[in-house]
Design a protein around this motif. Structure first.
Motif, PDB file in Angstrom:
ATOM      1  N   LEU A 244      59.732  86.398 121.679  1.00 44.49           N
ATOM      2  CA  LEU A 244      59.695  85.600 123.269  1.00 44.49           C
ATOM      3  C   LEU A 244      61.036  86.061 124.032  1.00 44.49           C
ATOM      4  CD1 LEU A 244      58.345  83.406 124.893  1.00 44.49           C
ATOM      5  CD2 LEU A 244      59.739  81.773 122.894  1.00 44.49           C
ATOM      6  N   PHE A 245      60.293  86.236 125.255  1.00 44.83           N
ATOM      7  CA  PHE A 245      60.885  86.475 126.523  1.00 44.83           C
ATOM      8  C   PHE A 245      60.958  85.403 127.492  1.00 44.83           C
ATOM      9  CE2 PHE A 245      62.678  88.184 129.960  1.00 44.83           C
ATOM     10  CZ  PHE A 245      63.882  88.157 130.145  1.00 44.83           C
ATOM     11  N   SER A 246      61.933  83.812 127.825  1.00 43.31           N
ATOM     12  CA  SER A 246      61.446  83.528 128.590  1.00 43.31           C
ATOM     13  C   SER A 246      62.340  83.950 130.011  1.00 43.31           C
ATOM     14  CB  SER A 246      61.091  82.077 128.562  1.00 43.31           C
ATOM     15  OG  SER A 246      61.136  80.707 129.303  1.00 43.31           O
ATOM     16  N   TYR A 247      61.623  84.070 131.280  1.00 43.44           N
ATOM     17  CA  TYR A 247      62.468  84.522 132.186  1.00 43.44           C
ATOM     18  C   TYR A 247      61.920  83.849 133.754  1.00 43.44           C
ATOM     19  CZ  TYR A 247      58.244  86.449 134.415  1.00 43.44           C
ATOM     20  OH  TYR A 247      56.943  87.023 134.351  1.00 43.44           O
ATOM     21  N   ASP A 248      61.710  82.177 133.686  1.00 48.10           N
ATOM     22  CA  ASP A 248      60.970  81.510 134.677  1.00 48.10           C
ATOM     23  C   ASP A 248      62.459  80.926 135.104  1.00 48.10           C
ATOM     24  OD1 ASP A 248      58.967  80.272 135.653  1.00 48.10           O
ATOM     25  OD2 ASP A 248      58.775  78.413 134.856  1.00 48.10           O
ATOM     26  N   PRO A 251      64.335  84.449 140.613  1.00 44.50           N
ATOM     27  CA  PRO A 251      64.113  84.980 141.839  1.00 44.50           C
ATOM     28  C   PRO A 251      63.476  86.228 141.989  1.00 44.50           C
ATOM     29  CG  PRO A 251      66.279  85.223 142.225  1.00 44.50           C
ATOM     30  CD  PRO A 251      66.412  84.397 140.923  1.00 44.50           C
ATOM     31  N   VAL A 252      62.699  86.964 141.263  1.00 48.39           N
ATOM     32  CA  VAL A 252      61.920  88.319 140.025  1.00 48.39           C
ATOM     33  C   VAL A 252      60.481  88.575 140.872  1.00 48.39           C
ATOM     34  CG1 VAL A 252      63.352  88.921 138.469  1.00 48.39           C
ATOM     35  CG2 VAL A 252      61.442  87.788 137.910  1.00 48.39           C
ATOM     36  N   LYS A 253      60.441  89.602 141.556  1.00 49.78           N
ATOM     37  CA  LYS A 253      59.006  90.119 141.810  1.00 49.78           C
ATOM     38  C   LYS A 253      58.143  90.181 140.797  1.00 49.78           C
ATOM     39  CE  LYS A 253      60.774  91.934 146.079  1.00 49.78           C
ATOM     40  NZ  LYS A 253      61.218  92.519 147.104  1.00 49.78           N
ATOM     41  N   GLU A 254      57.813  90.833 139.540  1.00 53.38           N
ATOM     42  CA  GLU A 254      56.678  90.811 138.582  1.00 53.38           C
ATOM     43  C   GLU A 254      57.970  90.579 137.182  1.00 53.38           C
ATOM     44  OE1 GLU A 254      57.483  95.421 138.723  1.00 53.38           O
ATOM     45  OE2 GLU A 254      55.470  94.736 139.562  1.00 53.38           O
ATOM     46  N   PRO A 255      57.223  90.483 136.213  1.00 57.07           N
ATOM     47  CA  PRO A 255      57.554  90.417 134.857  1.00 57.07           C
ATOM     48  C   PRO A 255      58.601  91.525 134.148  1.00 57.07           C
ATOM     49  CG  PRO A 255      55.210  89.398 134.719  1.00 57.07           C
ATOM     50  CD  PRO A 255      55.562  90.142 135.808  1.00 57.07           C
ATOM     51  N   PRO A 256      58.734  91.502 133.877  1.00 58.04           N
ATOM     52  CA  PRO A 256      60.373  92.946 132.507  1.00 58.04           C
ATOM     53  C   PRO A 256      58.675  93.420 132.351  1.00 58.04           C
ATOM     54  CG  PRO A 256      60.771  90.886 131.749  1.00 58.04           C
ATOM     55  CD  PRO A 256      59.835  90.356 133.372  1.00 58.04           C
ATOM     56  N   GLY A 266      56.861  83.157 132.747  1.00 58.97           N
ATOM     57  CA  GLY A 266      57.287  82.998 133.840  1.00 58.97           C
ATOM     58  C   GLY A 266      56.357  83.028 134.690  1.00 58.97           C
ATOM     59  N   GLU A 267      56.773  83.233 135.856  1.00 61.62           N
ATOM     60  CA  GLU A 267      56.011  83.976 137.201  1.00 61.62           C
ATOM     61  C   GLU A 267      55.640  84.932 137.122  1.00 61.62           C
ATOM     62  OE1 GLU A 267      55.805  83.761 142.311  1.00 61.62           O
ATOM     63  OE2 GLU A 267      57.958  83.012 140.759  1.00 61.62           O
ATOM     64  N   GLY A 268      54.540  84.700 136.675  1.00 62.96           N
ATOM     65  CA  GLY A 268      53.463  85.829 136.844  1.00 62.96           C
ATOM     66  C   GLY A 268      52.856  86.548 135.881  1.00 62.96           C
ATOM     67  N   ALA A 269      53.878  86.378 134.927  1.00 65.76           N
ATOM     68  CA  ALA A 269      53.964  86.115 132.740  1.00 65.76           C
ATOM     69  C   ALA A 269      51.927  85.866 132.809  1.00 65.76           C
ATOM     70  CB  ALA A 269      54.569  85.499 131.984  1.00 65.76           C
ATOM     71  N   ALA A 270      51.431  84.131 133.015  1.00 69.12           N
ATOM     72  CA  ALA A 270      49.518  84.848 132.657  1.00 69.12           C
ATOM     73  C   ALA A 270      49.203  85.873 132.961  1.00 69.12           C
ATOM     74  CB  ALA A 270      49.660  83.157 133.163  1.00 69.12           C
ATOM     75  N   PHE A 272      49.491  89.079 133.470  1.00 70.98           N
ATOM     76  CA  PHE A 272      50.124  90.061 132.809  1.00 70.98           C
ATOM     77  C   PHE A 272      49.837  89.583 131.597  1.00 70.98           C
ATOM     78  CE2 PHE A 272      53.573  90.976 129.617  1.00 70.98           C
ATOM     79  CZ  PHE A 272      53.421  92.437 130.132  1.00 70.98           C
ATOM     80  N   LEU A 273      49.872  88.853 130.734  1.00 69.69           N
ATOM     81  CA  LEU A 273      49.234  88.751 129.620  1.00 69.69           C
ATOM     82  C   LEU A 273      48.273  89.153 129.246  1.00 69.69           C
ATOM     83  CD1 LEU A 273      51.304  85.333 128.144  1.00 69.69           C
ATOM     84  CD2 LEU A 273      51.677  87.880 127.273  1.00 69.69           C
ATOM     85  N   GLU A 274      47.017  88.283 130.680  1.00 66.57           N
ATOM     86  CA  GLU A 274      45.825  88.666 130.497  1.00 66.57           C
ATOM     87  C   GLU A 274      45.136  90.047 130.310  1.00 66.57           C
ATOM     88  OE1 GLU A 274      44.495  86.245 133.897  1.00 66.57           O
ATOM     89  OE2 GLU A 274      44.865  84.467 133.286  1.00 66.57           O
ATOM     90  N   ALA A 275      46.295  90.717 131.371  1.00 71.30           N
ATOM     91  CA  ALA A 275      45.692  92.712 131.442  1.00 71.30           C
ATOM     92  C   ALA A 275      45.883  92.648 130.785  1.00 71.30           C
ATOM     93  CB  ALA A 275      46.683  92.649 132.529  1.00 71.30           C
ATOM     94  N   ARG A 276      46.821  92.257 129.795  1.00 70.44           N
ATOM     95  CA  ARG A 276      47.126  93.627 128.614  1.00 70.44           C
ATOM     96  C   ARG A 276      46.098  92.817 127.182  1.00 70.44           C
ATOM     97  NH1 ARG A 276      53.061  92.365 125.853  1.00 70.44           N
ATOM     98  NH2 ARG A 276      51.817  89.990 125.274  1.00 70.44           N
ATOM     99  N   GLU A 277      45.950  92.302 127.127  1.00 67.68           N
ATOM    100  CA  GLU A 277      44.741  91.520 126.020  1.00 67.68           C
ATOM    101  C   GLU A 277      43.637  91.956 126.545  1.00 67.68           C
ATOM    102  OE1 GLU A 277      44.946  89.677 123.608  1.00 67.68           O
ATOM    103  OE2 GLU A 277      47.765  89.913 124.011  1.00 67.68           O
ATOM    104  N   ALA A 278      43.187  91.703 128.221  1.00 65.22           N
ATOM    105  CA  ALA A 278      42.115  92.969 128.304  1.00 65.22           C
ATOM    106  C   ALA A 278      42.146  94.092 128.376  1.00 65.22           C
ATOM    107  CB  ALA A 278      42.087  92.797 130.402  1.00 65.22           C
ATOM    108  N   ARG A 279      43.226  95.288 128.030  1.00 67.66           N
ATOM    109  CA  ARG A 279      43.007  96.273 127.411  1.00 67.66           C
ATOM    110  C   ARG A 279      43.127  96.609 126.317  1.00 67.66           C
ATOM    111  NH1 ARG A 279      47.951  96.072 131.371  1.00 67.66           N
ATOM    112  NH2 ARG A 279      49.335  96.665 129.474  1.00 67.66           N
TER     113      ARG A 279
END
Length: 402
Positions: A244-248, A251-256, A266-270, A272-279
């Motif tokens: 688990l990594f939390s960065y919420d 001031p970052v533009k995208e997940p690490p 964090g911002e954009g994490a949802a 990111f996780l959806e795209a990863r699950e789709a892959r």
């Protein structure tokens, strides 16, 4: 002479005045002490409703949170059987020295009080595994804290630490460290020495950059850096144990970049996780389709020893009957050949008639067992085909670049 006598008189008056002031101060202190003692006696005499029963229950867990205590009731320090003591949300500034008598204490919770220094008596509770000091007024730890060699969980959030307390290096079994909502701007470069650490909470501090030393802490499973001022994160893929990594609220533009199994918050994490699950889902469906195609290919008939046989080693009734007839013919042929060999042999058949007949019967059974073994071997050929099919499947997966 007159001046000197006046000075002497004045000095005597001053000394008398000072002595009077000292006496007054001492009297005031004594009165304050007496008042405090009276207050303590009153508090002991008027314990909150239900506390008396708790103190007399004999339970190893004592819950005295949010009881408006300004001092810990002295009777608590006599409960030598205690293993867990919760006194959160009171107005405690310290603890009595006699708290050190509770040598069986495993958990001590002092959150939401007014403690400015960790009492040295607490550092003598060597069996403590969990110590909660959050939301107090702490700025440093005493060196004696290293005596808590069994400590595994330390929560010290919402205090006033400006520097990471290096005394924590001397706690070899510390796994969970909650140091959020303090005033840290950096971490020491040798923090990696805390090899037992599994969870580290650094949220709500004053980090402008991601502390690089964290990349060397390969045993970390939970890392929380919420609510800092970090604008860029390095790749965290080298942290193989991270879950688990939390960065919420940074001031970052995208997940690490993280490992495939890491949950990010964090911002954009949802997204990111959806795209990863789709892959992952696409890969899973592709793998299922390939498995089906291989299974269909494996069901095609193959020729074994001149006989058509399914690779699944399952025989139809007609093929099973043909096999049985073939075995009978082989058995009759074997018996005829054996009789012919016995007739042509040098040894007279009549001298060993009975024994030879017994042996002959056993021989027939033995030949029959041999034929059965051959039949099993025939079925084994089918199993061998299945094994080869599985092997092909395995090699195919290895060649798949995805």
């Amino acid at each position: 002479m007159g001046n000197s006598s006046r000075k002497e008189e004045g000095e005597e008056e001053d000394e008398g005045g000072k002595d009077g002031q000292k006496k007054d101060k001492n009297e005031e202190e004594d009165e304050e002490g007496e008042e405090e003692e009276e207050e303590e006696e009153e508090e002991e005499a008027e314990l909150p409703l239900g506390v008396e029963e708790l103190l007399e229950s004999g339970d190893p867990v004592l819950e005295l949170s949010y009881r408006k205590f300004k001092r810990l009731p002295s009777r608590v320090c006599g409960l030598l059987h205690l293993e867990k003591l919760y006194v959160c949300g009171n107005s405690l500034r310290t603890l009595p020295p006699t708290i050190s008598q509770l040598q069986d204490l495993r958990t001590l919770a002092l959150d939401f009080n007014k403690i400015e220094d960790v009492p040295l008596a607490v550092c003598q509770l060597t069996k403590l595994t969990r110590l909660y000091l959050g939301s107090n007024r702490l700025m440093v730890f005493p060196p004696e804290l290293k005596n808590l060699q069994n400590l595994r969980c330390l929560w010290m959030e919402s205090n006033y630490f400006q520097r990471f307390p290096r005394v924590l290096y001397d706690l070899p079994h510390l796994k969970s460290l909650q140091i959020g909502d303090n005033r840290l701007k950096s971490l020491p470069n040798d923090l990696w020495r805390m090899e037992s650490l599994r969870g580290l909470w650094l949220y709500g501090n004053r980090f402008d950059e991601f502390p690089k030393v964290l990349l060397r802490m390969k045993n970390l499973e939970i890392l929380d850096v919420d609510r800092n001022k970090i604008s860029e994160f390095p790749s965290l893929k080298r942290l193989k144990a991270l879950h688990l990594f939390s960065y919420d609220h940074n001031p970052v533009k995208e997940p690490p970049l993280v490992g495939e199994e890491v949950i990010v918050v964090g911002e954009g994490a949802a997204e990111f996780l959806e795209a990863r699950e789709a892959r992952k889902e696409r890969k899973r469906k592709a793998a299922e389709k390939e498995a089906e195609e291989l299974a269909l290919a494996a069901e095609e008939p193959v020729k074994v020893h001149g006989i058509l046989k399914n690779s699944s080693s399952k025989q139809t009734p007609s093929s099973a009957a043909d096999d049985a007839e073939g075995k009978d013919e082989e058995l009759l042929a074997g018996e005829e050949e054996e009789e012919q060999e016995l007739e042509e042999g040098d040894m007279p058949f009549t001298e060993y008639d009975e024994a030879e007949l017994e042996y002959n019967e056993e021989g027939v059974e033995y030949e029959t067992e041999e034929l059965i073994c051959e039949g099993e071997g025939f079925e084994y050929d089918g199993e061998e085909l299945e094994y080869e099919t599985v092997q092909t499947d395995y090699e195919y997966e290895e060649e798949d670049p995805k």
